[in-house]
Enzyme design. Structure first.
Site, PDB file in Angstrom:
ATOM      1  N   ASP A 333       0.835  -1.200   0.000  1.00 34.55           N
ATOM      2  CA  ASP A 333       0.000   0.000   0.000  1.00 34.55           C
ATOM      3  C   ASP A 333       0.873   1.255   0.000  1.00 34.55           C
ATOM      4  O   ASP A 333       2.032   1.230  -0.440  1.00 34.55           O
ATOM      5  CB  ASP A 333      -0.966  -0.051   1.196  1.00 34.55           C
ATOM      6  CG  ASP A 333      -2.257   0.722   0.948  1.00 34.55           C
ATOM      7  OD1 ASP A 333      -2.267   1.944   1.132  1.00 34.55           O
ATOM      8  OD2 ASP A 333      -3.261   0.088   0.555  1.00 34.55           O
ATOM      9  N   ASP A 334       0.349   2.347   0.476  1.00 34.54           N
ATOM     10  CA  ASP A 334       0.984   3.661   0.427  1.00 34.54           C
ATOM     11  C   ASP A 334       2.380   3.631   1.064  1.00 34.54           C
ATOM     12  O   ASP A 334       2.611   2.947   2.051  1.00 34.54           O
ATOM     13  CB  ASP A 334       0.082   4.657   1.184  1.00 34.54           C
ATOM     14  CG  ASP A 334       0.341   6.099   0.803  1.00 34.54           C
ATOM     15  OD1 ASP A 334       1.329   6.359   0.089  1.00 34.54           O
ATOM     16  OD2 ASP A 334      -0.456   6.955   1.214  1.00 34.54           O
ATOM     17  N   ARG A 410      -5.788  16.489   3.615  1.00 34.37           N
ATOM     18  CA  ARG A 410      -4.804  15.407   3.723  1.00 34.37           C
ATOM     19  C   ARG A 410      -3.467  15.839   3.105  1.00 34.37           C
ATOM     20  O   ARG A 410      -2.755  15.047   2.527  1.00 34.37           O
ATOM     21  CB  ARG A 410      -5.333  14.136   3.061  1.00 34.37           C
ATOM     22  CG  ARG A 410      -4.749  12.833   3.595  1.00 34.37           C
ATOM     23  CD  ARG A 410      -5.491  11.625   3.058  1.00 34.37           C
ATOM     24  NE  ARG A 410      -4.911  10.373   3.527  1.00 34.37           N
ATOM     25  CZ  ARG A 410      -4.150   9.561   2.787  1.00 34.37           C
ATOM     26  NH1 ARG A 410      -3.880   9.881   1.535  1.00 34.37           N
ATOM     27  NH2 ARG A 410      -3.665   8.454   3.282  1.00 34.37           N
ATOM     28  N   LYS A 443      -4.250  -0.865  -6.846  1.00 36.73           N
ATOM     29  CA  LYS A 443      -5.303  -0.251  -6.037  1.00 36.73           C
ATOM     30  C   LYS A 443      -5.262   1.248  -6.287  1.00 36.73           C
ATOM     31  O   LYS A 443      -4.330   1.928  -5.878  1.00 36.73           O
ATOM     32  CB  LYS A 443      -5.104  -0.554  -4.552  1.00 36.73           C
ATOM     33  CG  LYS A 443      -6.199   0.052  -3.671  1.00 36.73           C
ATOM     34  CD  LYS A 443      -6.094  -0.400  -2.227  1.00 36.73           C
ATOM     35  CE  LYS A 443      -7.241   0.170  -1.411  1.00 36.73           C
ATOM     36  NZ  LYS A 443      -7.246  -0.333  -0.022  1.00 36.73           N
ATOM     37  N   TRP A 444      -6.288   1.769  -6.971  1.00 42.45           N
ATOM     38  CA  TRP A 444      -6.333   3.165  -7.434  1.00 42.45           C
ATOM     39  C   TRP A 444      -7.188   3.963  -6.451  1.00 42.45           C
ATOM     40  O   TRP A 444      -8.391   3.800  -6.390  1.00 42.45           O
ATOM     41  CB  TRP A 444      -6.934   3.198  -8.829  1.00 42.45           C
ATOM     42  CG  TRP A 444      -6.896   4.509  -9.544  1.00 42.45           C
ATOM     43  CD1 TRP A 444      -7.482   5.681  -9.166  1.00 42.45           C
ATOM     44  CD2 TRP A 444      -6.252   4.783 -10.791  1.00 42.45           C
ATOM     45  NE1 TRP A 444      -7.243   6.669 -10.079  1.00 42.45           N
ATOM     46  CE2 TRP A 444      -6.490   6.137 -11.095  1.00 42.45           C
ATOM     47  CE3 TRP A 444      -5.509   4.006 -11.688  1.00 42.45           C
ATOM     48  CZ2 TRP A 444      -6.015   6.740 -12.270  1.00 42.45           C
ATOM     49  CZ3 TRP A 444      -5.027   4.607 -12.842  1.00 42.45           C
ATOM     50  CH2 TRP A 444      -5.274   5.956 -13.129  1.00 42.45           C
ATOM     51  N   ASP A 445      -6.540   4.856  -5.709  1.00 39.72           N
ATOM     52  CA  ASP A 445      -7.220   5.582  -4.637  1.00 39.72           C
ATOM     53  C   ASP A 445      -7.512   7.029  -5.038  1.00 39.72           C
ATOM     54  O   ASP A 445      -6.952   7.555  -6.019  1.00 39.72           O
ATOM     55  CB  ASP A 445      -6.354   5.551  -3.374  1.00 39.72           C
ATOM     56  CG  ASP A 445      -7.184   5.502  -2.093  1.00 39.72           C
ATOM     57  OD1 ASP A 445      -8.367   5.889  -2.140  1.00 39.72           O
ATOM     58  OD2 ASP A 445      -6.646   5.077  -1.057  1.00 39.72           O
ATOM     59  N   CYS A 491     -10.833   2.680  -5.257  1.00 40.84           N
ATOM     60  CA  CYS A 491     -10.909   3.065  -3.849  1.00 40.84           C
ATOM     61  C   CYS A 491     -10.997   4.574  -3.780  1.00 40.84           C
ATOM     62  O   CYS A 491     -10.400   5.283  -4.594  1.00 40.84           O
ATOM     63  CB  CYS A 491      -9.683   2.561  -3.087  1.00 40.84           C
ATOM     64  SG  CYS A 491      -9.616   3.080  -1.358  1.00 40.84           S
ATOM     65  N   ASP A 513     -13.436   2.026   4.370  1.00 46.55           N
ATOM     66  CA  ASP A 513     -12.263   1.979   5.235  1.00 46.55           C
ATOM     67  C   ASP A 513     -12.595   1.369   6.590  1.00 46.55           C
ATOM     68  O   ASP A 513     -11.689   1.064   7.374  1.00 46.55           O
ATOM     69  CB  ASP A 513     -11.702   3.388   5.449  1.00 46.55           C
ATOM     70  CG  ASP A 513     -10.838   3.855   4.286  1.00 46.55           C
ATOM     71  OD1 ASP A 513     -10.508   3.033   3.412  1.00 46.55           O
ATOM     72  OD2 ASP A 513     -10.497   5.056   4.246  1.00 46.55           O
TER      73      ASP A 513
END
Length: 690
Positions: A333-334, A410, A443-445, A491, A513
């Site tokens: 992930d990130d 954010r 995973k495209w957020d 996402c 989430d």
């Protein structure tokens, strides 16, 4: 199938169990005739000869009867189409022709230089509708509103409206209420589909889960949108929906330019809310979801285990543990790229962090593949941190308004994806990323809403709201074509971008989430009203749930909750005991056995998650799977029995967990009593026709 009257003015679209009919009058007015049980062309023609009521003071006979109301003339309902030219506003259209191509029906109208085409296509019992507009004149035409469709319901008393509402970490919660006079409007003005509403509504008068008529509509658009449900003064009901939240302007069409709306799909079912859901699910598996016949793998995602503090060997250690419990897809992930050590920096710089991955992602991907798993990564391409190489080089590439503060959420800004140079930059970076390492999954957020949606120097800056989404679709389509083996997940801080538009381009979606297994039951219940388990990602995370509410739950409850969709694991496996890892392996093995039934079977919601026991059933061929949860028992209450659906009443079924034999539409009582005890418990039952 489309039937057309001999005079070419009445059209009937029919599916296996329903029909949709419309008619063009001699005066050139396009009227809605029928939407409901299947009828013959002769029935539609009989409806077409009924005269319209005459005009009366303050009322129009067209209101509530037109197929696609436009702004202008004797109309007072909410218009689906509102346009403006230098000379005038509104539409005075004239029918030109119709044509068919395959299953698609097209009706073409013209208003001076503007060509308006209404599109219809029947897929199963789902009617797909959309509109296209082309400027064939010499002046610019501004599209203030260009909705995909207006749906007209039959005259009934006591309509009830169902919708899915929520917020971050509490998406897709089902609510219903009596429909009252006036407009009920839901939508998003945030630039994406939004956590607050899924673009779906359903109307009924007396339907239950398995009986009664239900009319449903779902919009396929991943930007700002609006659906308006109107009960008119004469009690007629119309549903209008499309891209854009208000009427401030969608696009400016120069001569020769065109616009095609998203699809606004409609479904009639006489099988109650459950029958409607199963029809929506079958439609998406057959016509919408890419590669829907393939099973989605069990995944592990590293986010909750490591957050931003990641490194190659640490991820490899997690991968070894994930492989040992049977995981099939490992997702980093990130935190793998740029200067991304927190959420304050790095977005936009889509190259591996040289300190964390000195040789890029390929060595880790190779390790993951050697363990028998696929390899995936997280990206958020539509965003940028001010602390990034991309922003320092191109501060004008974000959405902003001259003289206004650039609002950070954010610690990030939104890239103006409507710009061609931004589109090309993202294509080059993402294409190189997927070509440079054996990546199987993305995973495209999308982790913030539009706020300062400006475009200095652009003559018509409002177009970025539409063009951002069109560019997103084009970019994902281009990447899928260039890298056909890569799967994509949508996402947006959880369920902030879920709709038929993005579902048609991604293999699964991140539902929320919120990974608390008890909260997830209500979220998944609402999600299932429109979307199938085949795309509903659900993770088993650590207990207590430190990310959200601190609730402690058994590993059993967490797994059975997540097994209702596409199973994933998101906990810190390095902290799980050997006993927990062994139990997890058993649950993963069981999920793989039942996965074809869960992901591809028909869903029956046996009991909703409303305080007591809840349960769902999946049926495929001669196999059925029941997942049941018992949040609490009070006063020594026994576990209630369940009557399963869709089974052969004359056949016998073996319950493989208990060895019991049941007949027909079985009452599963003893099996559940042995599987469910105490608070926060759950069970899985498998039956097979014998």
């Amino acid at each position: 199938m489309t039937d057309i009257a001999e005079d070419g003015r009445t059209w009937l679209l029919s599916g296996p169990g329903s029909s949709y009919a419309l008619h063009l009058t001699d005066a050139g007015e396009l009227l809605h005739l029928h939407w409901g049980p299947r009828i013959a062309l002769a029935d539609a023609e009989a409806l077409a000869v009924r005269p319209l009521p005459g005009y009366r003071a303050f009322e129009s006979p067209l209101d509530g009867r037109e197929e696609y109301p436009v702004e202008g003339g004797p109309r007072f309902v909410r218009p689906a189409l509102s346009v403006r030219t230098p000379e005038r506003r509104g539409t005075e259209w004239v029918f030109e022709a119709y044509d068919t191509e395959g299953a698609e029906l097209r009706l073409r109208f013209r208003d001076a230089g503007l060509v308006i085409t209404l599109h219809y296509r029947m897929r199963g019992d789902v009617v797909e509708r959309w509109v296209s507009l082309g400027n064939r004149g010499e002046a610019h035409v501004e599209l203030l509103r260009a909705d995909a469709a207006t749906w007209t319901l039959p005259d009934r008393e006591g309509w009830r409206l169902s919708q899915l509402h929520g917020r971050w970490a509490a998406e897709s919660r089902l609510t219903n209420a009596p429909l009252t006079y006036g407009d009920k409007v839901i939508g998003s003005r945030r630039g994406h589909t939004g956590h607050q509403h899924l673009p779906w509504v359903a109307l009924d008068t007396d339907a239950t889960e398995e009986r009664g008529e239900v009319y449903g509509c779902a919009l396929g658009w991943s930007g700002s949108w609006r659906i308006a449900v109107a009960q008119l003064p004469d009690a007629r009901v119309q549903i209008t929906g499309g891209a854009g939240y208000d009427d401030s302007g969608l696009l400016m069409l120069a001569p020769g330019e065109s616009y095609t709306s998203p699809v606004f799909a409609g479904l009639w079912s006489d099988g109650g809310f459950g029958g409607a859901s199963r029809a929506w699910h079958a439609y998406q598996r057959a016509y919408v979801i890419p590669d829907a016949d393939r099973d989605r793998p069990v995944l592990f995602n590293s986010w909750e285990a490591t957050h931003f503090d990641i490194a190659q060997e640490q991820q490899a250690a997690l991968a070894r543990r994930a492989a040992a419990i049977g995981v099939e897809l490992f997702v980093v992930d990130d935190g793998w790229f740029g200067a991304r050590t927190s959420d304050r920096a790095g977005l936009g710089d889509w190259t591996p962090n040289p300190d964390r991955f000195p040789q890029g992602l390929k060595p880790l991907a190779d390790q993951v593949h050697a363990l028998g798993m696929q390899f995936g990564i997280w990206v958020e391409p539509e965003m940028v941190n001010p602390d990034s190489e991309l922003y320092r080089a191109h501060p004008d590439w974000v959405q902003y308004q001259t003289g206004r503060k650039r609002t950070e959420m954010r610690h990030q800004l939104v890239l103006n994806l409507a710009r061609e140079d931004v589109q090309e930059y993202l294509w080059e970076r993402l294409d190189a990323l997927l070509a440079g390492a054996p990546i199987d999954y993305v995973k495209w957020d999308f982790n913030r809403c539009f706020t300062d949606a400006g475009w200095p120097g652009e003559p018509y800056p409002q177009r970025l709201w539409v063009d951002h989404v069109r560019a997103l679709y084009a970019l994902v389509d281009r990447l899928r074509a260039a890298h056909p083996g890569v799967a994509f997940e949508s996402c947006s801080g959880g369920g902030g971008r879920i709709d038929l538009g993005i579902v048609s381009r991604t293999d699964q979606v991140w539902t929320s989430d919120n990974t608390d297994p008890l909260d997830r039951l209500a979220i998944q219940h609402g999600f299932s009203q429109i979307h199938p388990a085949r795309i509903m990602a659900a993770w088993v995370t650590d207990s207590p749930n430190t990310q959200l509410n601190g609730r402690a739950t058994s590993l059993r409850f967490r797994f059975v909750s997540s097994m209702a969709g596409v199973l994933g694991v998101g906990g810190d496996l390095t902290e799980w005991s050997e006993e927990e890892l062994a139990e997890a392996r058993r649950w993963v093995d069981l999920y793989k056995e039942i996965r074809p039934v869960v992901q591809h079977g028909e869903l029956y919601r046996l009991r909703p998650p409303e305080g007591g026991m809840s349960a769902v059933q999946y049926l495929r061929g001669d196999e059925t799977v029941v997942l049941a949860w018992l949040p609490s028992q009070r006063f020594g209450e026994p576990v209630p029995a369940l009557r399963l659906r869709g089974l052969d009443p004359s056949a016998s079924y073996e319950c493989r967990e208990t060895g019991e034999i049941h007949r027909g539409a079985v009452l599963l009582h003893h099996g559940l009593r042995t599987g469910l005890r105490g608070d926060l418990d759950a069970t899985v039952l498998r039956l097979r026709h014998i």
